[in-house]
Motif scaffolding. Sequence first.
Motif, short mmCIF file in Angstrom:
data_model
loop_
_atom_site.label_atom_id
_atom_site.label_comp_id
_atom_site.label_asym_id
_atom_site.label_seq_id
_atom_site.Cartn_x
_atom_site.Cartn_y
_atom_site.Cartn_z
N VAL A 41 -4.50 8.58 0.73
CA VAL A 41 -3.12 8.87 0.37
C VAL A 41 -2.93 8.65 -1.13
O VAL A 41 -3.07 7.53 -1.63
CB VAL A 41 -2.14 7.98 1.16
CG1 VAL A 41 -0.71 8.21 0.69
CG2 VAL A 41 -2.25 8.27 2.65
N GLY A 42 -2.63 9.74 -1.83
CA GLY A 42 -2.45 9.65 -3.27
C GLY A 42 -1.00 9.66 -3.71
O GLY A 42 -0.68 9.22 -4.81
N VAL A 43 -0.11 10.19 -2.85
CA VAL A 43 1.31 10.31 -3.22
C VAL A 43 2.17 9.83 -2.08
O VAL A 43 1.97 10.22 -0.92
CB VAL A 43 1.67 11.77 -3.56
CG1 VAL A 43 3.16 11.89 -3.90
CG2 VAL A 43 0.84 12.30 -4.72
N LEU A 44 3.13 8.98 -2.40
CA LEU A 44 4.15 8.55 -1.44
C LEU A 44 5.51 8.95 -1.99
O LEU A 44 5.85 8.60 -3.12
CB LEU A 44 4.10 7.04 -1.23
CG LEU A 44 5.32 6.42 -0.50
CD1 LEU A 44 5.44 6.96 0.91
CD2 LEU A 44 5.24 4.90 -0.51
N VAL A 45 6.28 9.69 -1.19
CA VAL A 45 7.63 10.07 -1.58
C VAL A 45 8.61 9.38 -0.63
O VAL A 45 8.69 9.73 0.55
CB VAL A 45 7.83 11.60 -1.52
CG1 VAL A 45 9.27 11.96 -1.94
CG2 VAL A 45 6.83 12.31 -2.43
N VAL A 97 8.08 0.75 3.68
CA VAL A 97 7.15 1.89 3.61
C VAL A 97 6.23 1.74 2.41
O VAL A 97 5.02 1.98 2.50
CB VAL A 97 7.93 3.22 3.56
CG1 VAL A 97 6.97 4.38 3.31
CG2 VAL A 97 8.68 3.45 4.87
N THR A 98 6.78 1.34 1.28
CA THR A 98 5.95 1.14 0.09
C THR A 98 4.92 0.04 0.34
O THR A 98 3.74 0.18 -0.04
CB THR A 98 6.83 0.76 -1.12
OG1 THR A 98 7.80 1.80 -1.33
CG2 THR A 98 5.99 0.60 -2.37
N HIS A 99 5.34 -1.02 0.99
CA HIS A 99 4.43 -2.13 1.30
C HIS A 99 3.31 -1.67 2.24
O HIS A 99 2.18 -2.19 2.16
CB HIS A 99 5.21 -3.27 1.96
CG HIS A 99 4.38 -4.48 2.27
ND1 HIS A 99 3.85 -4.71 3.53
CD2 HIS A 99 3.97 -5.52 1.50
CE1 HIS A 99 3.17 -5.83 3.52
NE2 HIS A 99 3.22 -6.34 2.31
N ALA A 100 3.60 -0.71 3.09
CA ALA A 100 2.58 -0.23 4.04
C ALA A 100 1.57 0.69 3.37
O ALA A 100 0.38 0.69 3.75
CB ALA A 100 3.26 0.51 5.20
N VAL A 101 1.99 1.46 2.38
CA VAL A 101 1.12 2.49 1.79
C VAL A 101 0.44 2.02 0.51
O VAL A 101 -0.70 2.39 0.21
CB VAL A 101 1.93 3.78 1.52
CG1 VAL A 101 1.06 4.84 0.84
CG2 VAL A 101 2.51 4.32 2.83
N LEU A 102 1.11 1.17 -0.26
CA LEU A 102 0.61 0.79 -1.58
C LEU A 102 -0.75 0.08 -1.57
O LEU A 102 -1.58 0.34 -2.46
CB LEU A 102 1.65 -0.08 -2.28
CG LEU A 102 1.53 -0.25 -3.79
CD1 LEU A 102 1.51 1.10 -4.49
CD2 LEU A 102 2.68 -1.10 -4.32
N ILE A 156 -1.77 3.26 -10.82
CA ILE A 156 -0.72 3.77 -9.94
C ILE A 156 0.55 4.04 -10.74
O ILE A 156 1.04 3.17 -11.46
CB ILE A 156 -0.42 2.78 -8.81
CG1 ILE A 156 -1.70 2.53 -7.99
CG2 ILE A 156 0.70 3.28 -7.90
CD1 ILE A 156 -1.58 1.41 -7.00
N ASP A 157 1.06 5.26 -10.63
CA ASP A 157 2.32 5.64 -11.27
C ASP A 157 3.46 5.47 -10.29
O ASP A 157 3.36 5.92 -9.13
CB ASP A 157 2.26 7.09 -11.75
CG ASP A 157 1.23 7.29 -12.85
OD1 ASP A 157 1.07 6.37 -13.67
OD2 ASP A 157 0.60 8.36 -12.89
N ARG A 215 -5.85 4.34 -7.58
CA ARG A 215 -5.07 5.49 -8.02
C ARG A 215 -3.95 5.76 -7.02
O ARG A 215 -4.03 5.36 -5.85
CB ARG A 215 -5.95 6.73 -8.16
CG ARG A 215 -6.61 7.18 -6.86
CD ARG A 215 -7.45 8.42 -7.07
NE ARG A 215 -7.99 8.92 -5.81
CZ ARG A 215 -8.63 10.08 -5.68
NH1 ARG A 215 -8.82 10.84 -6.75
NH2 ARG A 215 -9.08 10.47 -4.51
N GLY A 216 -2.92 6.45 -7.48
CA GLY A 216 -1.83 6.79 -6.59
C GLY A 216 -0.53 6.99 -7.35
O GLY A 216 -0.42 6.68 -8.54
N ALA A 217 0.46 7.52 -6.66
CA ALA A 217 1.78 7.72 -7.25
C ALA A 217 2.83 7.50 -6.17
O ALA A 217 2.68 7.94 -5.02
CB ALA A 217 1.92 9.14 -7.82
#
Length: 226
Positions: free
Chosen positions: A135-139, A162-167, A221-222, A175-177
């Motif tokens: 997973v590179g992008v979380l919206v 959700v951020t805590h689950a994916v980050l 990570i951005d 890497r990631g955004a």
Amino acid sequence: MAAGAACAHARPGWALAALAALGLLLAARAAARLALWLHAAFLRPARPLRRRYGAWAVVTGATDGIGRAIAFRLAAAGLGLVLVGRSPERLAAVSAEVEKRHPGAEVRTFVLDFAADGLAASVGALGELVRGLDVGVLVNNAVACYPYALPRGLNVEAITRVTHAVLPGMVERGRGAVVNMGSGASAILPCDPLYTVYAATKTYIDQFSRCLYVEYRSKGIDIQRQ
């Protein structure tokens, strides 16, 4: 006396000149910021998302409006999609349309109602689903909507969980955004009477995004608020 009077009359001129210079400086600064925004929004080439961040994107609130539009843009960029929403029927419809418009696109769906009880367990299950994906992008687009002033800070809890689950997966891969959807209620309006909690939660999203950006930019990570 004459010299003193002349000096007294000269001071307002210097003051006006200083104010004019300050005004020009502020105007130039505002113009530069506008030019940078216009360049970023309309002229800057798009980043190669899949190569820069990863092969998959998670989009919450993906069945309508902004979330749905973003999902199609990410699919066009070559990313696989994990679409999150509360309606299985709408998720299936969006998934089918994405696959029709972009043959070969990989799409998975996850049913999650952010206003329902057991949010922690539901988001935990989402985390398990994406654990093995690049997973590179979380919206973070989903919010809990009501036809009246928001009664509690569900927007705060949803975006945080959700951020805590994916980050963590992004940190492991280096890497990631993360894109968090804000609101004019916090960015433009000086206040939003009768929608106090809603505006406050959107202000939380602003600071949440700013602080996480500082914490995680060294990890590749951005993070930004839109």
